[in-house]
Design an enzyme around this catalytic site. Structure first.
Site, mmCIF file in Angstrom:
data_model
loop_
_atom_site.group_PDB
_atom_site.id
_atom_site.type_symbol
_atom_site.label_atom_id
_atom_site.label_comp_id
_atom_site.label_asym_id
_atom_site.label_seq_id
_atom_site.Cartn_x
_atom_site.Cartn_y
_atom_site.Cartn_z
ATOM 1 N N ARG A 9 0.856 -1.179 0.000
ATOM 2 C CA ARG A 9 0.000 0.000 0.000
ATOM 3 C C ARG A 9 0.900 1.239 0.000
ATOM 4 O O ARG A 9 2.081 1.154 0.291
ATOM 5 C CB ARG A 9 -0.896 -0.001 1.236
ATOM 6 C CG ARG A 9 -1.912 -1.133 1.262
ATOM 7 C CD ARG A 9 -2.517 -1.282 2.650
ATOM 8 N NE ARG A 9 -3.114 -0.026 3.100
ATOM 9 C CZ ARG A 9 -3.246 0.322 4.381
ATOM 10 N NH1 ARG A 9 -2.803 -0.457 5.337
ATOM 11 N NH2 ARG A 9 -3.815 1.482 4.691
ATOM 12 N N SER A 11 0.712 4.065 1.883
ATOM 13 C CA SER A 11 0.834 4.896 3.082
ATOM 14 C C SER A 11 2.272 4.897 3.589
ATOM 15 O O SER A 11 3.063 4.001 3.270
ATOM 16 C CB SER A 11 -0.100 4.385 4.188
ATOM 17 O OG SER A 11 0.396 3.174 4.729
ATOM 18 N N LYS A 79 -2.143 -8.092 11.257
ATOM 19 C CA LYS A 79 -3.471 -7.977 11.869
ATOM 20 C C LYS A 79 -4.555 -7.642 10.840
ATOM 21 O O LYS A 79 -5.739 -7.850 11.095
ATOM 22 C CB LYS A 79 -3.466 -6.947 13.000
ATOM 23 C CG LYS A 79 -3.291 -5.494 12.586
ATOM 24 C CD LYS A 79 -3.241 -4.582 13.808
ATOM 25 C CE LYS A 79 -2.964 -3.141 13.449
ATOM 26 N NZ LYS A 79 -4.035 -2.489 12.711
ATOM 27 N N ASP A 80 -4.159 -7.128 9.663
ATOM 28 C CA ASP A 80 -5.137 -6.811 8.618
ATOM 29 C C ASP A 80 -5.538 -8.033 7.794
ATOM 30 O O ASP A 80 -6.503 -7.975 7.028
ATOM 31 C CB ASP A 80 -4.571 -5.758 7.655
ATOM 32 C CG ASP A 80 -4.383 -4.400 8.309
ATOM 33 O OD1 ASP A 80 -5.060 -4.130 9.323
ATOM 34 O OD2 ASP A 80 -3.557 -3.615 7.816
ATOM 35 N N THR A 127 -11.608 6.572 17.151
ATOM 36 C CA THR A 127 -11.132 5.269 16.677
ATOM 37 C C THR A 127 -12.237 4.636 15.837
ATOM 38 O O THR A 127 -13.418 4.838 16.117
ATOM 39 C CB THR A 127 -10.742 4.312 17.818
ATOM 40 O OG1 THR A 127 -10.343 3.045 17.257
ATOM 41 C CG2 THR A 127 -11.899 4.062 18.783
ATOM 42 N N SER A 129 -12.004 1.249 15.307
ATOM 43 C CA SER A 129 -11.839 -0.165 15.654
ATOM 44 C C SER A 129 -12.874 -0.581 16.694
ATOM 45 O O SER A 129 -12.931 -0.013 17.788
ATOM 46 C CB SER A 129 -10.424 -0.389 16.214
ATOM 47 O OG SER A 129 -10.368 -1.549 17.017
ATOM 48 N N ARG A 131 -12.804 -3.252 18.396
ATOM 49 C CA ARG A 131 -12.042 -3.780 19.537
ATOM 50 C C ARG A 131 -11.661 -2.658 20.500
ATOM 51 O O ARG A 131 -11.853 -2.768 21.726
ATOM 52 C CB ARG A 131 -10.773 -4.488 19.027
ATOM 53 C CG ARG A 131 -9.806 -4.894 20.126
ATOM 54 C CD ARG A 131 -8.508 -5.424 19.530
ATOM 55 N NE ARG A 131 -7.781 -4.418 18.763
ATOM 56 C CZ ARG A 131 -6.985 -3.503 19.299
ATOM 57 N NH1 ARG A 131 -6.823 -3.431 20.604
ATOM 58 N NH2 ARG A 131 -6.355 -2.634 18.526
ATOM 59 N N ARG A 132 -11.126 -1.585 19.959
ATOM 60 C CA ARG A 132 -10.726 -0.464 20.814
ATOM 61 C C ARG A 132 -11.950 0.203 21.441
ATOM 62 O O ARG A 132 -11.939 0.556 22.617
ATOM 63 C CB ARG A 132 -9.910 0.552 19.997
ATOM 64 C CG ARG A 132 -8.521 0.054 19.639
ATOM 65 C CD ARG A 132 -7.784 1.012 18.729
ATOM 66 N NE ARG A 132 -6.433 0.529 18.441
ATOM 67 C CZ ARG A 132 -5.803 0.700 17.287
ATOM 68 N NH1 ARG A 132 -6.390 1.353 16.298
ATOM 69 N NH2 ARG A 132 -4.578 0.234 17.112
ATOM 70 N N LYS A 133 -12.999 0.380 20.646
ATOM 71 C CA LYS A 133 -14.222 0.993 21.173
ATOM 72 C C LYS A 133 -14.743 0.212 22.381
ATOM 73 O O LYS A 133 -15.106 0.797 23.408
ATOM 74 C CB LYS A 133 -15.310 1.042 20.094
ATOM 75 C CG LYS A 133 -15.052 2.023 18.958
ATOM 76 C CD LYS A 133 -16.155 1.884 17.903
ATOM 77 C CE LYS A 133 -15.912 2.800 16.715
ATOM 78 N NZ LYS A 133 -16.946 2.634 15.663
ATOM 79 N N ARG A 149 -10.709 7.807 10.597
ATOM 80 C CA ARG A 149 -10.060 7.093 9.495
ATOM 81 C C ARG A 149 -8.863 7.899 9.019
ATOM 82 O O ARG A 149 -8.636 9.025 9.445
ATOM 83 C CB ARG A 149 -11.055 6.894 8.336
ATOM 84 C CG ARG A 149 -12.232 5.974 8.632
ATOM 85 C CD ARG A 149 -11.846 4.498 8.739
ATOM 86 N NE ARG A 149 -10.964 4.082 7.653
ATOM 87 C CZ ARG A 149 -11.357 3.791 6.414
ATOM 88 N NH1 ARG A 149 -12.632 3.885 6.082
ATOM 89 N NH2 ARG A 149 -10.497 3.412 5.507
ATOM 90 N N GLY A 150 -8.109 7.299 8.094
ATOM 91 C CA GLY A 150 -6.933 7.965 7.546
ATOM 92 C C GLY A 150 -5.665 7.267 7.988
ATOM 93 O O GLY A 150 -5.668 6.447 8.903
ATOM 94 N N THR A 154 -2.267 11.438 9.214
ATOM 95 C CA THR A 154 -3.553 12.117 9.046
ATOM 96 C C THR A 154 -4.357 12.085 10.337
ATOM 97 O O THR A 154 -4.956 13.087 10.756
ATOM 98 C CB THR A 154 -4.374 11.449 7.920
ATOM 99 O OG1 THR A 154 -3.629 11.523 6.707
ATOM 100 C CG2 THR A 154 -5.717 12.139 7.719
ATOM 101 N N ARG A 155 -4.380 10.936 10.995
ATOM 102 C CA ARG A 155 -5.127 10.818 12.256
ATOM 103 C C ARG A 155 -4.547 11.747 13.316
ATOM 104 O O ARG A 155 -5.291 12.409 14.051
ATOM 105 C CB ARG A 155 -5.076 9.372 12.751
ATOM 106 C CG ARG A 155 -5.788 8.390 11.856
ATOM 107 C CD ARG A 155 -5.757 7.005 12.445
ATOM 108 N NE ARG A 155 -6.019 5.997 11.431
ATOM 109 C CZ ARG A 155 -6.283 4.727 11.693
ATOM 110 N NH1 ARG A 155 -6.316 4.308 12.932
ATOM 111 N NH2 ARG A 155 -6.508 3.874 10.716
ATOM 112 N N CYS A 244 -12.283 -7.267 10.919
ATOM 113 C CA CYS A 244 -12.032 -5.954 11.543
ATOM 114 C C CYS A 244 -13.180 -5.495 12.428
ATOM 115 O O CYS A 244 -12.984 -4.712 13.349
ATOM 116 C CB CYS A 244 -11.809 -4.888 10.461
ATOM 117 S SG CYS A 244 -10.282 -5.085 9.565
#
Length: 295
Positions: A9, A11, A79-80, A127, A129, A131-133, A149-150, A154-155, A244
């Site tokens: 990718r 990024s 993890k993706d 976030t 995610s 999981r994080r939420k 996102r981003g 960017t985040r 995800c």
């Protein structure tokens, strides 16, 4: 040895990862180039992951490029990756594990040391995610969660601009990119209490199954102990048929311990569990049985 084309990718973090593996392969005498491939996850920035169709948002296009032989090797954030690969593809090696912890990055205006994590009451946390939420809801049900996102820079810019009081990121990405966090209050969350995604901090090196020569070369880069531990983490994910969008964290730091965070949905918060075992065999099945049949 033929020239190896790595697909990545575009990024900053993805390119860091691709170049990290490129350098390792070059020390083994290989000639390596990198081709940038845009994925669905990169193209669609306005939706949170749970609103996007299907799975493999950051991996599918790379896997397609492997299968049509336009690249030879895809370097993924492990993890993706889906737990079931397209037919004909395999993970030939996994990298060392960077710190798998999540990082809570707090705007200086939102710091309150009297509160958990030093984050003010009623803060807006960014976030996307699940999981994080779910884990934020467990520890800090007073906060408001908004999607974020981003790519990593960017985040962080969105936080600096005041769009959020705090954001959650993988510490591994920050460490790899050597991002200066002096303008923020940074809290490293203990991965035994705020449990990372399966295989967080690890790179997965994916190739075609029939590419025997490349598999042999990549075996020299493989970290066997890491491979065994993340296999447990990803087996739990696989047995729960998760992607995800599943509020699941699994962390296996050694041969005796597994930490799990799980929620039916993120709004209700996460339950936490710790398993202490003599060996890792069958532990994934035991964990999933417990999660699916709570007392």
């Amino acid at each position: 040895m033929k020239k190896i084309t790595i697909g990545s990718r575009g990024s900053d973090l993805a390119l860091w990862q691709a170049n990290h593996i490129k350098r390792q392969l070059e020390t083994l005498g290989a000639e390596v180039s990198i081709t940038i491939i845009k994925t669905q996850g990169d193209a669609i920035q306005h939706l949170s992951f749970d609103k996007m169709e299907g799975k493999g948002f950051f991996t599918k296009e790379l896997e397609t490029a492997l299968l049509d032989q336009s690249i030879d090797l895809a370097v993924h954030s492990h993890k993706d990756l889906e737990t079931n690969f397209p037919e004909g593809l395999t993970i030939a090696a996994v990298s060392e594990r960077e710190d798998p912890s999540d990082l809570l990055l707090i705007h200086k205006n939102a710091v309150d040391e009297s509160q958990k994590w030093g984050l003010k009451q009623g803060a807006v946390v960014g976030t996307s995610s699940a999981r994080r939420k779910s884990q934020v809801m467990r520890y800090r049900p007073d906060v408001t969660i908004q999607d974020l996102r981003g790519n990593v820079p960017t985040r962080i810019q969105k936080l600096a601009d005041g769009g959020y009081d705090a954001i959650l990121l993988a510490k591994a990405g920050i460490d790899r990119l050597k991002i200066n966090l002096d303008n923020f209050h940074a809290v490293v969350l203990d991965p035994r209490a705020f449990v990372p995604a399966p295989a967080q901090g690890v790179l997965g090196l994916q190739i075609r199954e029939n590419d025997v020569e490349l598999a042999k070369l990549l075996s020299q880069l493989n970290h066997t102990a890491v491979q065994q531990r993340i296999a447990v983490e990803r087996k739990v994910l696989n047995l729960l048929q998760g992607g995800c969008q599943l509020p699941l964290g699994v962390y296996c730091p050694d041969e005796q311990n597994v930490y799990v965070s799980y929620g039916e949905n993120w709004e209700d918060g996460a339950i936490l569990a710790h398993y202490e075992v003599e060996d890792l065999e069958n532990i994934a099945e035991i964990i999933v049985e417990d999660l699916q049949n709570p007392e």
